[in-house]
Design a protein around this motif. Structure first.
Motif, PDB file in Angstrom:
ATOM      1  N   TYR A   9       0.625  -1.356   0.045  1.00 43.16           N
ATOM      2  CA  TYR A   9       0.033   0.028  -0.053  1.00 43.16           C
ATOM      3  C   TYR A   9       0.921   1.447   0.063  1.00 43.16           C
ATOM      4  O   TYR A   9       1.749   1.255   0.683  1.00 43.16           O
ATOM      5  CB  TYR A   9      -0.949  -0.133   1.213  1.00 43.16           C
ATOM      6  CG  TYR A   9      -1.415   1.468   1.527  1.00 43.16           C
ATOM      7  CD1 TYR A   9      -2.649   1.597   0.629  1.00 43.16           C
ATOM      8  CD2 TYR A   9      -1.230   1.993   2.361  1.00 43.16           C
ATOM      9  CE1 TYR A   9      -3.390   2.705   1.215  1.00 43.16           C
ATOM     10  CE2 TYR A   9      -1.648   3.235   2.586  1.00 43.16           C
ATOM     11  CZ  TYR A   9      -2.823   3.792   2.006  1.00 43.16           C
ATOM     12  OH  TYR A   9      -3.742   4.905   2.054  1.00 43.16           O
ATOM     13  N   PRO A  29      -3.036   6.688  -2.506  1.00 41.57           N
ATOM     14  CA  PRO A  29      -3.947   5.647  -2.102  1.00 41.57           C
ATOM     15  C   PRO A  29      -4.776   4.992  -2.952  1.00 41.57           C
ATOM     16  O   PRO A  29      -5.462   3.886  -2.654  1.00 41.57           O
ATOM     17  CB  PRO A  29      -4.744   6.555  -1.156  1.00 41.57           C
ATOM     18  CG  PRO A  29      -4.717   7.916  -1.235  1.00 41.57           C
ATOM     19  CD  PRO A  29      -3.210   7.996  -1.999  1.00 41.57           C
ATOM     20  N   MET A  30      -5.171   5.664  -4.404  1.00 33.22           N
ATOM     21  CA  MET A  30      -5.986   4.773  -5.175  1.00 33.22           C
ATOM     22  C   MET A  30      -5.414   4.056  -6.131  1.00 33.22           C
ATOM     23  O   MET A  30      -5.957   3.271  -6.745  1.00 33.22           O
ATOM     24  CB  MET A  30      -6.823   6.080  -5.819  1.00 33.22           C
ATOM     25  CG  MET A  30      -7.804   6.921  -4.979  1.00 33.22           C
ATOM     26  SD  MET A  30      -8.835   5.997  -3.826  1.00 33.22           S
ATOM     27  CE  MET A  30     -10.023   5.439  -5.047  1.00 33.22           C
ATOM     28  N   ARG A  75      -6.220   0.318  -6.020  1.00 35.68           N
ATOM     29  CA  ARG A  75      -6.802   0.079  -4.818  1.00 35.68           C
ATOM     30  C   ARG A  75      -7.952  -0.970  -5.118  1.00 35.68           C
ATOM     31  O   ARG A  75      -8.621  -0.799  -6.415  1.00 35.68           O
ATOM     32  CB  ARG A  75      -7.501   1.321  -4.244  1.00 35.68           C
ATOM     33  CG  ARG A  75      -8.153   1.195  -2.991  1.00 35.68           C
ATOM     34  CD  ARG A  75      -8.588   2.559  -2.461  1.00 35.68           C
ATOM     35  NE  ARG A  75      -9.009   2.564  -1.032  1.00 35.68           N
ATOM     36  CZ  ARG A  75      -8.355   2.362   0.164  1.00 35.68           C
ATOM     37  NH1 ARG A  75      -6.950   2.439  -0.092  1.00 35.68           N
ATOM     38  NH2 ARG A  75      -8.638   2.282   1.192  1.00 35.68           N
TER      39      ARG A  75
END
Ligand code: HEM
Ligand code: HEM
Ligand code: HEM
Ligand code: SF4
Ligand code: SF4
Ligand code: SF4
Ligand code: SF4
Lengths: 438, 381
Positions: free
Chosen positions: B8, B13-14, B17
């Protein structure tokens, strides 16, 4: 060597029932030894500190957990519950101790591979303590720190193909009985319906948009093994429309004592010989069974309570025209007293071929109504109490019928609407006065 | 301790994901015999306490051995369960709604062997790890909540009260000598995460002192209107207090209106209500959720309060044992606890179970109270 003295908790290590204290101690030791050489991502001694803080509660008679803060994973409004200890200096291992809810496979069947993979994540990144399972149904991982949350979520979704469950004002993780997988009473495939609706409503599960929490539970028959009728906002309870199937030879075998009644559930005590009149005929709540060497059921009068079937499972089978009833509004006492689910849809087919579309339509209609009418933190059962069952029935578009009530209303304070009355409510006072002097 | 990244990337963050994928499909985890006979079961039998036989229309048989757990379980314990499932059950295991384990085997001999094996597994300090039972007309595992182990609102502990109770009624877990199944449930506050409001016997943590108001911090930690709105009885109102010459915006409580539900605390951490002397347990009985014979029913409060007596809650377990034993001795076959009490009358129930009846047992909460008052001259002396 235990980190904290726990004289009170130690007393919970005796007695036959599995001791959670012994188990946590065992875990504390295993972590201290660390035979696999793991690089633990949260304090190694959190099980020790959990026992320490619990012992303190046993001494004080008060909890030592603070009110949860807002923590979670990016883009989700649920699945993680923040938890902090109110004595962080004394128990640093559990100072930050958040709960992670993980979506369980329906019916709670597991392969050991899946369990071991889950445990590997939780060993490395969490406390090593779990609830199998939480009351709502999901796998509950007890205790980790904030920096681990995204990591856990990443590993769950990337390596195990599993998502978080629900918490907050959203759809909670739906749960079902084990139904068709191992129960002859199942009137529909509760696990498949549960799975399908869970997948359909992932957005509602992860992004709070409701006035308050919302629960689905699925019991495949009126025995109610997951208690749907008492604890879910929408309960799906299996039922049938046609007659109970009777195998007269097997009935005779029960009467003759060759088969134990109730599948042997009463074997621990001598209740005497099976008496079909006393144990089945007389106990039928609708009095629709008779026996004169042959068992007859007046199926039209049967309320499908399951008693005769449970008592003679080899002789009696549920009908073949099966489906489910949908009840709405069950909840625990907070705020306005406990509520049982109320019948909304007496019968609906559970049809996998159209992807359960009829049921999804009902769910959408129920939510539309509640999201429009419900107040903040009001369970749908409370909204129903405030606005009336009929309002919900109308919103869902079901035909009203006598099955919706236990008995008709006691009071005649009927909220007639203008459209119910010929000529509506608009009237002309002058016209009235033509007939009545002032 | 070095931070281990899972892959991660907090800066993006995307990126890559994955979200909203839900649970794994249960079909992946069904043992072969379960998969083959899915939806095609003919009947079941309880061979002996804790051992079930299911027979498919095909004639296939499968034996289930049901064993208890404490629900709060560690990684080490769950790996031990996996070892057992690998050794005896081809790598499959199931958890029941009431936190029991179920192991699936092919023959009656294997089931008996597994039962004996499970009953032999013990913790170093002596308690059993996987006692077998929980079937038929007996007591099964207690569903319960978090308690002092992990929640901020409990009035008592959950794991400890459950352990103490199950030790006392253990006989009825391993045997099937009751008139009907008895479901015991435990919830450590009125929120009732464990939904004990429809159980044969319910252990419920309750508070008895109104919240303490942390005036100096309240306005910083809480939205006052939310705390006011949270109170179902209108006991909370906005107010001001002066402490050491400084005025604070806070709330005032009409204490006589408080029914100790803890809702205001849920909305506002500056209103804690836990208290060593105030908190304890109410015992409720007579609820059920199945539709069998009689309708589903709510539990009724029969003991308004017993004090918290950790670690073993002797007063509470004594009451539970007395109720259970009286029911066992007096009820008819198939009669659930609440149905028995309804039949003999609640006045008789209190007499037979040696329980005092007090003012606290007369409902006084809004409309529902009225329906519980006696509106007939049919009663018993
Ligand atoms: C901040 C407040 C709250 C927190 C942190 C909280 C926490 C929890 C947790 C951890 C569970 C799962 C329990 C378990 O599985 O062991 C749960 C379930 C539950 N909670 Fe709460 N709760 C809160 C407020 C409430 C309120 C206000 C109510 C009632 C109005 C409530 C009713 C329930 C019920 C009925 C369940 C589950 C029952 C079931 O699914 O069978 N909770 N809650
Ligand atoms: C004699 C009538 C009944 C029969 C034949 C029956 C049948 C079953 C069966 C076969 C199971 C096992 C399902 C599984 O493997 O998980 C089960 C479990 C369960 N039943 Fe029933 N049931 C009966 C009555 C009830 C009643 C009256 C209740 C509650 C009011 C109830 C609540 C439960 C619960 C909560 C479970 C979960 C499993 C567990 O004990 O851990 N059942 N029942
Ligand atoms: C301007 C309006 C009203 C007037 C002048 C009025 C007048 C009266 C009078 C004089 C009586 C006594 C009759 C007797 O001697 O037995 C009475 C009784 C009663 N009224 Fe009204 N009333 C009015 C409105 C209502 C309304 C709106 C209700 C119901 C919602 C109502 C319900 C009753 C009932 C139930 C009784 C019988 C009480 C008993 O004997 O137990 N009244 N009313
Ligand atoms: S609810 Fe009915 S179908 Fe489901 S497991 Fe229980 S007895 Fe079987
Ligand atoms: S299911 Fe219940 S109501 Fe129907 S015949 Fe059997 S005992 Fe009677
Ligand atoms: S019942 Fe109350 S105290 Fe217990 S876990 Fe639920 S919210 Fe917490
Ligand atoms: S505990 Fe409940 S009744 Fe008492 S003040 Fe708080 S919200 Fe109101």
């Amino acid at each position: 060597m235990a980190k904290h003295k726990t004289p009170l908790l130690d007393q919970l290590e005796s007695g036959p029932w599995p001791s959670f204290v012994s188990d946590i101690k065992q875990e504390a030791e295993a972590r201290a030894k660390n035979e696999k050489g793991l690089d633990y991502q949260i304090p190694v001694d959190c099980p020790d500190d959990l026992l320490g803080v619990l012992e303190m509660s046993y001494t004080d008679g008060e909890t030592h957990w603070k009110h949860g803060g807002i923590v979670g994973v990016f883009g989700y409004g649920g699945g993680v519950i923040g938890r902090y200890c109110d004595q962080p200096e004394m128990f640093p291992g559990v100072a930050h101790f958040h709960t992670v809810r993980v979506a369980q496979p329906n019916g709670k069947w597991y392969s050991t591979k899946l369990l071991r993979d889950l445990m590997d994540i939780w060993d490395l990144r969490g406390s090593g303590l779990t609830n199998m399972h939480g009351a709502t149904g999901d796998i509950v991982f007890l205790g980790t720190t904030t920096p681990q949350l995204e990591e856990i979520f990443f590993e769950l979704t990337h390596n195990l193909d599993i998502d978080l469950g629900g918490s907050g004002s959203n759809l909670r993780t739906p749960a079902s009985c084990m139904g068709m997988s191992r129960c002859e009473y199942a009137c529909y495939d509760s696990q498949e319906l549960c799975y399908n609706l869970t997948m359909e409503f992932q957005d509602e599960l992860h992004r709070p948009a409701f006035p308050y929490k919302f629960k689905f539970k699925f019991d495949a028959c009126p025995n109610g093994c997951v208690a749907a009728i008492a604890r879910s906002d929408l309960s799906f309870i299996g039922t049938w429309k046609d007659g109970i199937r009777i195998n007269q030879e097997a009935v005779a075998a029960y009467v003759g004592g060759e088969i134990a009644p109730n599948a042997g559930a009463h074997a621990g005590r001598d209740w005497g010989a099976f008496d079909i009149q006393k144990e089945v005929v007389d106990l039928c709540p609708s009095g629709c069974i008779s026996y004169d060497g042959k068992l007859t059921i007046d199926n039209k009068e049967c309320v499908r309570c399951m008693h005769c079937i449970n008592t003679m499972p080899r002789a009696l089978k549920i009908g073949e025209e099966t489906g489910c009833s949908i009840l709405c509004g069950a909840k625990a006492p907070i705020l306005d007293g406990p509520q049982m689910g109320s019948l909304l849809i007496p019968f609906i087919e559970v049809n996998k071929d159209d992807d359960f579309q009829d049921i999804k339509d009902v769910v959408e209609n129920v939510w539309d109504w509640w999201m429009e009418e419900g107040k903040n933190r009001e369970r749908i059962g409370e909204t129903m109490k405030r606005l009336g069952l009929a309002a919900l029935i109308n919103a869902v578009g079901v035909d009203v019928d006598a099955r919706h009530v236990q008995e008709p209303r006691h009071n005649p304070y009927i909220f007639w609407k203008a459209e119910d009355v010929d000529g509506g409510w608009e009237r002309d006072i002058n016209d009235f006065r033509k007939r009545h002097q002032r | 301790m070095a931070f281990i990244s899972s892959g991660y990337n907090p800066d993006k963050p995307m990126e890559g994901r994955i979200s909203d994928i839900g649970p794994r499909h249960f079909g992946e985890y069904l043992p072969p015999v379960i998969k083959d006979n899915f939806g095609k079961w003919d009947y079941h039998e309880i061979i002996e306490p804790g051992v079930l036989l299911h027979v498919g229309l095909s004639g296939d048989k499968t034996y289930t051995v049901r064993a208890a757990t404490a629900r709060l379980m560690t990684v080490t314990m769950i790996r031990e369960i996996c070892d057992i499932a690998d050794k005896f059950c081809g790598g499959f295991v199931r958890f029941t709604t009431r936190n029991n384990l179920e192991f699936q085997v092919e023959t009656e001999e294997a089931a008996k062997e597994l039962k004996a094996f499970l009953n032999e597994q013990k913790f170093a300090a002596g308690s059993m790890k996987f006692p077998v039972g929980g079937t038929g007309a007996g007591v099964t595992n207690i569903v319960h909540t978090q308690g002092w182990v992990h929640c901020h609102t409990p009035a008592t502990d959950a794991s400890g009260t459950v352990k103490a109770t199950m030790d006392v009624v253990f006989d009825d877990f391993t045997d099937m000598k009751l008139p009907a199944p008895v479901r015991i449930s435990m919830a450590c506050c009125l929120n009732m995460c464990g939904a004990v409001h429809c159980s044969d016997i319910a252990i419920l943590g309750i508070h008895r002192k109104p919240p303490i108001i942390d005036h100096e911090y309240l306005d910083n930690l809480c939205e006052i209107p939310l705390a006011v709105a949270a109170c179902p009885t209108g006991a909370v109102r906005p107010s001001k207090v002066e402490i050491d010459g400084k005025t604070y915006k806070t709330v005032a409580l009409k204490e006589e209106r408080c029914m100790f539900c803890g809702n205001c605390y849920t909305m506002c951490p500056s209103l804690p209500l836990s208290d060593g002397e105030g908190d304890g347990i109410a015992i409720m009985v007579g609820g059920k959720i199945s539709n069998r014979i009689t309708k589903p029913a709510f539990s009724k409060v029969v003991v308004p309060f017993v004090p918290n007596e950790p670690p073993r809650w002797p007063t509470m377990t004594k009451v539970i044992k007395k109720i259970l034993d009286t029911y066992a001795a007096e009820a008819n076959k198939y009669e659930r606890l609440g149905d028995w009490a309804n039949r003999i009358g609640w006045e008789r129930f209190f007499e037979k179970c040696d329980l005092p009846f007090s003012e606290h047992l007369i409902d006084d909460f809004r409309d529902p109270a009225y329906y519980t008052w006696r509106q007939t001259t049919q009663f018993k002396w």
